[in-house]
Scaffold this active site. Structure first.
Site, PDB file in Angstrom:
ATOM      1  N   ASP A  67       0.690  -1.021   0.170  1.00 41.42           N
ATOM      2  CA  ASP A  67      -0.112   0.038  -0.118  1.00 41.42           C
ATOM      3  C   ASP A  67       1.253   1.056  -0.069  1.00 41.42           C
ATOM      4  O   ASP A  67       2.162   0.944  -0.745  1.00 41.42           O
ATOM      5  CB  ASP A  67      -0.791  -0.047   1.368  1.00 41.42           C
ATOM      6  CG  ASP A  67      -2.215   0.451   0.691  1.00 41.42           C
ATOM      7  OD1 ASP A  67      -1.946   1.989   0.512  1.00 41.42           O
ATOM      8  OD2 ASP A  67      -3.104  -0.129   1.111  1.00 41.42           O
TER       9      ASP A  67
ATOM     10  N   HIS B  99      -4.256   6.622   2.128  1.00 41.40           N
ATOM     11  CA  HIS B  99      -4.465   5.208   2.231  1.00 41.40           C
ATOM     12  C   HIS B  99      -4.061   4.021   2.760  1.00 41.40           C
ATOM     13  O   HIS B  99      -4.550   3.009   3.395  1.00 41.40           O
ATOM     14  CB  HIS B  99      -4.186   5.129   0.779  1.00 41.40           C
ATOM     15  CG  HIS B  99      -4.915   3.976  -0.259  1.00 41.40           C
ATOM     16  ND1 HIS B  99      -4.380   2.667   0.059  1.00 41.40           N
ATOM     17  CD2 HIS B  99      -6.496   3.932  -0.472  1.00 41.40           C
ATOM     18  CE1 HIS B  99      -5.368   1.875  -0.742  1.00 41.40           C
ATOM     19  NE2 HIS B  99      -6.646   2.942  -0.922  1.00 41.40           N
TER      20      HIS B  99
ATOM     21  N   SER C 223     -10.915  -0.955  -1.645  1.00 39.72           N
ATOM     22  CA  SER C 223      -9.883  -0.467  -1.307  1.00 39.72           C
ATOM     23  C   SER C 223     -10.310  -0.600   0.170  1.00 39.72           C
ATOM     24  O   SER C 223      -9.648  -1.128   1.309  1.00 39.72           O
ATOM     25  CB  SER C 223      -9.598   1.204  -1.590  1.00 39.72           C
ATOM     26  OG  SER C 223      -8.313   0.717  -2.454  1.00 39.72           O
TER      27      SER C 223
END
Ligand SMILES: *[C@@H]1O[C@H](CO)[C@@H](O)[C@H](O)[C@H]1NC(C)=O
Ligand SMILES: *[C@@H]1O[C@H](CO)[C@@H](O)[C@H](O)[C@H]1NC(C)=O
Ligand SMILES: *[C@@H]1O[C@H](CO)[C@@H](O)[C@H](O)[C@H]1NC(C)=O
Ligand SMILES: *[C@@H]1O[C@H](CO)[C@@H](O)[C@H](O)[C@H]1NC(C)=O
Length: 814
Positions: free
Chosen positions: A154, A233, A596
């Site tokens: 990620d 994220h 996600s």
């Protein structure tokens, strides 16, 4: 050791590519020699870790020698040697000639052009709010997931976040946990990533940026040469999977509740390969290679390609085949399905050895309301505090409380992006009407800046109305939190009704200037969640099946997505740098949406299953989650899916086997096992894939006795993309329950298909395998997919559900 090398094939299989299509300078080159993992997993060659390390060094220097002998110095840069799951390298080349040399070189098995990867977050949730609603506290929060390491490919991690603090975990002096001693991760130190960042909760952290650097997209000031998450994220996904338990979610001074990972006791290993701008497959492949070498138990990828990769088959691109080797090494792979929904075949996660996760909207909503002096009231959104008391405040259009002769332009005044034109004495104590203009769409304006302006000028709050030309379909930044009262009137009717009221009440002079602001309103608290009790609904953006064999979108005999988890408006940890999302800059928590966000929910639940059943294979754990998933709500009504304009009952192409039910997944009764060799057989049955393409991609060829159909793979689903006449489908179930159990088999047939199954009743003891023979017979040409299911009901209350999807075509190849 030497005898192994006689197995190596000496024929060169080269991928052909269209040379005038070449844009990327980076290529991934696979060699014929075997990678380290082969010798760890082959029965005959159980190498020790040291042997593998020696081999790794040899492979890497072998690549250097190979390149030096083949290519001119200065004409290339080797970015990575892949040594564990793949034997190959990523290379940055300066000319086509270099490529040609590589293409013709002996020892090269395949060459793949690098492709871009994306994060699967979306900023356009359809209705605001609606997060998971639950952060289930399964099996005693703190120890849930204990001993399991979840690797995340990620954007890195924010190690200073409370979700990742060391909660006195048992670790040894290297910061490596002792309980799961097989994990051997490293911790890179760098910008915002001190040695203490690996604290026992975070057990490994590395970053992979060489392809991003080669592409000129990596900026050290913005992206940091360290595992630190400058985007948000990666911290979000990591905390959703394994963040600490009961962490207060505080954003803009308000406590929105408490966050907890699905497996708060699991450890986190971070492999940063994505950046605010996205990333490159060759960096991702390097990250996966390292993660599996480090011996993570689970890999969670909330990322994927932006479209179906070109080539013989979507199952044979470098990342997919590498992930197949990862499952062979025992690692569970979860990947986001993609955010291309609701159109069909928008799936961006392809292979049956990967568990592809769909996203749902759940029952939490954030709704804000405004009450007007006239008695009318409207709803909208806005995570903002209420106006003081029960007092009605005068409202004023931005244009009516601004200097008219400023040179900032009318649009800027309307959109409240600038404090300058406002007249302080006129704005004080008023609610200011601002307008969501095209500037917001183009991101030159933001709702966060509106709130900022309102605070600075000392107004009582804001009302953001919609510009009729923009409409209200996708409003950017509605999930940001605000410190000042405010409401976003995200529908046209409410916006125009507000303006009607304002214009009718406001008293103006003959020149048009307002002489008395008599329209009033109060804004309520938009930060309080409402739980509707509604069942999860498949989110419109969640990518849909059917799965595809290739970039021509020919449909495959594979069920995708596999399973669904909450993905819309999920609260979780963030990184204040927030380079990828300006709306939430400076915050420690963020409410964001996407497949996600759904994926780490499943990765976390998998950690709980792994903890309970340490010896279960990746395929068994996926099977356990799929066969126990919920397809109906508490009242037995089907789970719905958001389509373009309406809701309809969800099909397996919307949510796979259904919505995850973690308590049932831990005790599934029966599982469907699949081995590496079965996946090879599967690949060899893919239309358009021949022995040579499999050999090129994997280094091993097809078995002599080939399976006829991809639907022969022993998965917890049956998908037939073109049924003509009849097809026999075999499924083998292994009992994992305690003691003996008798199962009854029930089939709900898809429209146009007759299905017979035998046996219809069977008894199993623990670990026993039962073979189920299904015969699917076309009775009616549907020229569309129709759906059914096989349900195995055990005498000890196990319910094993297997989705069936069939397309009855009129002829072969139709
Ligand atoms: C984690 O916390 C415990 C207790 O506070 C401490 O003993 C241990 O050294 C910490 N571990 C690391 C790696 O900092
Ligand atoms: C790198 O990022 C910094 C901070 O965002 C910015 O100021 C700088 O202009 C960027 N440099 C390049 C070369 O883009
Ligand atoms: C999961 O399954 C159990 C048992 O069938 C059921 O009681 C529960 O409502 C299901 N859903 C969730 C979210 O646990
Ligand atoms: C299970 O069934 C087998 C024979 O089918 C029997 O020998 C065994 O005792 C049974 N076990 C239990 C726990 O009932």
């Amino acid at each position: 050791m030497e005898s192994i090398f006689t197995l190596i094939l000496l024929i060169s299989f080269i991928n052909t590519w269209d040379s005038h299509l070449i844009e990327a300078k980076v290529f991934m080159v696979l060699m014929e020699e075997e990678p380290g993992v082969s010798f760890k997993t082959k029965q005959a060659y159980r190498w020790s870790d040291e042997d593998v390390m020696v081999y790794k060094e040899r492979v890497s220097s072998g690549h250097d020698i190979f390149l030096q002998s083949l290519l001119q110095r200065g004409s290339y840069t080797k970015l990575y040697s892949y040594t564990h799951l793949l034997n190959g390298f990523a290379i940055d080349v300066t000319s086509e000639k270099v490529l040609n040399n590589l293409q013709n070189a002996k020892g090269v098995r395949a060459i793949h052009e690098d492709v871009k990867m994306e994060k699967f977050t979306t900023h356009t949730p359809d209705f605001l709010g609606i997060p998971s609603g639950v952060w289930p506290t399964l099996g005693g929060a703190k120890s849930s997931g204990e001993g399991v390491v979840i690797g995340l490919i990620d954007t890195g991690i924010n190690p200073f976040h409370p979700s990742f603090s060391n909660q006195s975990s048992p670790v040894n002096s290297n910061g490596v946990l002792t309980k799961s001693s097989k994990f051997k991760g490293k911790c890179a130190v760098g910008d915002q990533f001190p040695p203490t960042a690996c604290n026992g909760k975070i057990v490994g952290a590395q970053y992979f940026a060489r392809a991003a650097i080669a592409a000129g997209e990596f900026n050290t000031t913005r992206d940091y040469a360290s595992p630190f998450d400058t985007d948000g994220h990666g911290s979000h996904t990591a905390s959703t999977a394994a963040g600490n338990h009961q962490i207060p979610v505080i954003s803009n001074n308000f406590n929105y509740g408490y966050a907890s990972g699905m497996a708060p006791g699991a450890r986190i290993a971070v492999y940063k390969a994505l950046y605010a701008f996205g990333g490159y497959m060759s960096d991702v492949v390097a990250a996966v290679d390292q993660a599996v070498e480090d011996r993570v138990d689970i890999l969670s990828l909330s990322i994927g390609p932006s479209s179906v990769p070109a080539g013989t088959s979507s199952f044979l691109n470098v990342l997919e085949t590498q992930l197949l080797f990862a499952t062979k090494a025992g690692v569970l792979i979860f990947q986001a399905a993609g955010n291309g929904g609701p159109s069909s075949s928008s799936i961006l996660s392809f292979s049956p050895w990967i568990t592809s996760v769909a996203a749902s909207v759940t029952d939490r909503r954030y709704i804000n309301s405004i009450k007007l002096g006239s008695g009318q009231s409207f709803t909208g959104t806005g995570l903002a505090p209420p106006t003081d008391g029960e007092v009605f405040f005068p409202i004023a259009a931005a244009i009516d409380v601004c200097e008219t002769n400023t040179n900032t332009g009318l649009l800027t005044v309307d959109s409240c992006q600038n404090t300058e034109p406002f007249i302080p004495t006129l704005v004080r104590g008023k609610l200011i009407i601002c307008t969501y203009t095209f500037d917001f769409e183009f991101e030159t304006a933001s709702i966060a800046t509106v709130a900022d302006t309102i605070q600075k000028i000392g107004a009582a709050g804001f009302i953001l109305t919609m510009n009729p030309d923009v409409g209200s379909v996708q409003i950017k930044g509605t999930t940001a939190t605000f410190r000042v009262p405010g409401i976003i009137l995200n529908n046209m009717q409410a916006s125009s009704a507000l303006w009607d009221y304002y214009n009718s009440e406001t008293i103006r002079s003959s020149s048009g200037r307002v002489v008395d602001f008599t329209a009033t309103a109060r804004i309520l608290d938009g930060r309080q969640a409402i739980y509707t009790g509604q069942a999860p609904v498949v989110a419109s953006y969640s990518s849909r099946g059917p799965d595809v064999n290739n970039a021509l979108l020919q449909t495959a005999d594979v069920l995708k997505p596999n399973i669904m988890a909450p993905g819309s408006s999920i609260w979780a940890a963030w990184s204040p740098n927030s380079e990828g999302d300006q709306f939430i800059k400076g915050q420690d928590f963020a409410l964001v949406s996407g497949t996600s966000m759904a994926t780490p929910h499943i990765a976390g639940v998998a950690a709980l299953i792994k903890q309970t059943h340490p010896n279960w294979s990746p395929a068994a754990i996926t099977s356990a989650m799929m066969t126990t998933a919920d397809v109906a709500d508490r009242h037995g009504d089907p789970i719905l899916a958001q389509q373009s304009n309406q809701l309809s009952p969800a099909t397996p192409f919307d949510f796979g086997a259904g919505f995850i039910n973690s308590s049932r997944a831990i005790d599934p009764g029966l599982v469907f096992h699949t081995k590496f060799q079965n996946y090879i057989e599967f690949l060899c049955a893919v239309p358009g894939v021949d022995d040579m393409s499999v050999r090129r991609a994997l280094g091993v060829g097809c078995p002599n006795k080939r399976k006829a159909w991809c639907s022969d793979l022993n998965t917890a689903s049956v998908t037939v993309s073109n049924l003509v006449g009849s097809r026999k489908v075999i499924r083998k179930v292994t009992s994992v329950g305690n003691g003996n159990e008798t199962y009854k088999v029930n089939i709900r047939e898809p429209l146009g298909v007759k299905i017979t199954v035998s046996p219809r009743v069977f008894k199993v003891s623990k670990n026993a395998i039962t073979v189920l023979r299904l015969v699917l017979e076309a009775t009616e040409v549907t020229n569309a997919y129709t759906f059914g299911e096989m349900v195995l009901r055990g005498s000890k209350n196990h319910v094993v559900r297997v989705p069936i999807a069939v397309y009855v075509g009129s002829s072969l190849g139709s």
